[in-house]
Scaffold this active site. Structure first.
Site, PDB file in Angstrom:
ATOM      1  N   GLU A 179       2.358 -11.929 -31.053  1.00  0.00           N
ATOM      2  CA  GLU A 179       2.740 -10.704 -30.354  1.00  0.00           C
ATOM      3  C   GLU A 179       1.842 -10.547 -29.134  1.00  0.00           C
ATOM      4  O   GLU A 179       0.671 -10.951 -29.150  1.00  0.00           O
ATOM      5  CB  GLU A 179       2.576  -9.480 -31.256  1.00  0.00           C
ATOM      6  CG  GLU A 179       3.546  -9.430 -32.411  1.00  0.00           C
ATOM      7  CD  GLU A 179       3.340  -8.200 -33.286  1.00  0.00           C
ATOM      8  OE1 GLU A 179       3.605  -7.080 -32.811  1.00  0.00           O
ATOM      9  OE2 GLU A 179       2.893  -8.367 -34.437  1.00  0.00           O
ATOM     10  N   ASP A 208       6.053 -12.389 -28.334  1.00  0.00           N
ATOM     11  CA  ASP A 208       6.885 -11.228 -28.665  1.00  0.00           C
ATOM     12  C   ASP A 208       6.358 -10.032 -27.880  1.00  0.00           C
ATOM     13  O   ASP A 208       5.241  -9.572 -28.104  1.00  0.00           O
ATOM     14  CB  ASP A 208       6.813 -10.965 -30.174  1.00  0.00           C
ATOM     15  CG  ASP A 208       7.492  -9.665 -30.580  1.00  0.00           C
ATOM     16  OD1 ASP A 208       8.237  -9.087 -29.755  1.00  0.00           O
ATOM     17  OD2 ASP A 208       7.269  -9.213 -31.725  1.00  0.00           O
ATOM     18  N   LYS A 242      11.749   0.363 -27.888  1.00  0.00           N
ATOM     19  CA  LYS A 242      10.468   0.964 -27.545  1.00  0.00           C
ATOM     20  C   LYS A 242      10.529   1.506 -26.112  1.00  0.00           C
ATOM     21  O   LYS A 242      11.069   2.562 -25.883  1.00  0.00           O
ATOM     22  CB  LYS A 242       9.335  -0.040 -27.718  1.00  0.00           C
ATOM     23  CG  LYS A 242       8.794  -0.149 -29.127  1.00  0.00           C
ATOM     24  CD  LYS A 242       9.702  -0.869 -30.077  1.00  0.00           C
ATOM     25  CE  LYS A 242       9.095  -1.072 -31.450  1.00  0.00           C
ATOM     26  NZ  LYS A 242      10.039  -1.751 -32.370  1.00  0.00           N
TER      27      LYS A 242
END
Length: 409
Positions: A179, A208, A242
């Site tokens: 991530e 990610d 998000k």
């Protein structure tokens, strides 16, 4: 004879949360108000648990774009992208995302989770995937879907990653999976260190960007831009749930890789395509991300202030620069109690307990958004101070308020 459903029972620590009346999950929101509050259980509380970092999910421009698209295309596409479910809107968004991320191509799918699952098609039996131990569950599942061997390195431990890379034989393909911004603590990966090792060992790098694309970097392109490493990332995934304020996800990379995923990534090939309203909303959000940098500047400044204020109160907060702020608690039941105390104070947060975090590492996750005013931040600090003192997590205030007996109850 063993009952196959015997596994369907809560863990002891989860049961204790339920029995204590502090169960923090599946709380239905009945209304979202314009002032940053939501209505839960008939009561308005300040939302401090949302990943809507740029406060776009209720933006009139996104809603207008979604309504217009729904009027033209309906509420669903009734098929996969491969067959009858591709819209011109999908291709327009893909082109815009590829340009934004400075990649050759992109593939839009129905969720961010699905975007990460699609990566499994890149993990072949003669590959080794090196993953940070704190990667999101969707990335863990992607590694399990693929046929590659999986090597997990300690969180952000570049030395450990290097030792693992050195053990792979020359006949193995290497992929490093991380991530950009870790979703639980809000910390960033050591991307410069990862890039150095990827180059030294001929490894492909997959990042990610679920929590950082739209938020970090001079142009909002995420952790890769923040670290000046955009060109070093081979494949980038992201979600629209998000910073983009809606639903959906995408994978971006070279045209060769994306074309391969279009035909071989089962989570994309065999799922219905993203509805037009979400696609149009994501396009509107991308335009705002590119043209209104003040949103992310406001979020980052507010997060810095809130993190400093919480640390000054005496809370154990994870270090970082992002709007995801973790208050370290440790004990699962105590974490649930803190969550309930904060809700009683009128602030909604997220309780992160095992198995979502390691045992003994339960925490409260606060999220700052562009909708939070200075007054909102003060409310969060006051609520944390009152709840933390009642539970004995921070020292008593100047008024001499003593920690309560709840810990020994």
């Amino acid at each position: 004879m063993l009952d196959a459903f015997s596994k369907c029972r809560p863990r002891p620590d989860q049961q204790s949360i339920v029995e204590s009346g502090t169960y923090p999950y599946y709380r239905p929101i009945t209304e979202r108000l314009e002032n940053g509050e939501v209505v839960i259980g008939g009561r308005a509380v300040l939302m401090a648990g949302s990943n809507d970092y740029l406060a776009l999910s209720n933006d009139p421009r996104l809603k207008s774009a979604a309504v217009d698209a729904l009027g033209r295309h309906g509420v669903g596409n009734s098929g996969s992208r491969l067959l009858n479910g591709s819209l011109a809107l999908h291709e327009e968004l893909e082109a815009e995302l590829a340009d934004f991320l400075e990649m050759e191509a992109a593939l839009v799918v129905s969720t961010g989770y699905q975007a990460n699952l699609a990566l499994g098609a890149l993990f072949a039996h003669n590959d080794v995937v090196y993953v940070d131990r704190y990667i999101h569950a969707s990335l863990v599942d992607a590694a399990q879907l693929g046929q590659a061997s999986v090597a997990r390195y300690q969180h952000n431990d570049i030395g450990h990653l290097e030792r693992l890379l050195e053990t792979a034989g020359p006949d193995k393909g290497r992929l490093i999976l991380s991530e950009g911004m870790f979703s639980t603590d809000g910390d960033l990966c050591d991307l410069p260190g990862i890039v150095r090792l990827a180059r030294a060992h001929g490894a492909r790098l997959i990042l990610d960007g679920a929590h950082d694309v739209g938020l970090l970097g001079a142009g909002g392109r995420g952790a890769a831009e923040h670290f000046g490493q955009l060109a070093a990332v081979d494949v980038q995934t992201l979600t629209f749930s998000k910073c983009f304020g809606t639903l959906g996800g995408a994978v971006a990379g070279s045209r060769r890789v994306i074309d391969y995923l279009r035909h071989h990534a089962r989570p994309a090939v065999f799922s219905a395509s993203l509805p037009s309203g979400c696609v149009a909303a994501a396009r509107a959000a991308l335009h705002i991300i590119r043209t209104e940098p003040e949103r992310r500047l406001r979020v980052m400044a507010a997060a810095e202030r809130l993190r400093a204020d919480l640390a000054a109160l005496g809370f154990a907060t994870a270090p970082g620069i992002t709007p995801a702020i973790a208050i370290q608690v440790g004990d699962t039941l105590l974490c649930a109690r803190l969550w309930k105390e904060l809700l009683n104070e009128g602030v909604y947060t997220n309780a992160m307990v095992p198995p979502g975090v390691p045992r003994g590492k339960a925490l409260i996750r606060l999220s700052v958004t562009a909708a939070h005013t200075d007054a909102h931040l003060a409310r969060i600090v006051d609520a944390c101070a009152a709840a933390g003192r009642r539970l004995g997590l921070i020292p008593a205030g100047q008024d001499g308020t003593a920690p309560p007996s709840v810990l020994t109850a």
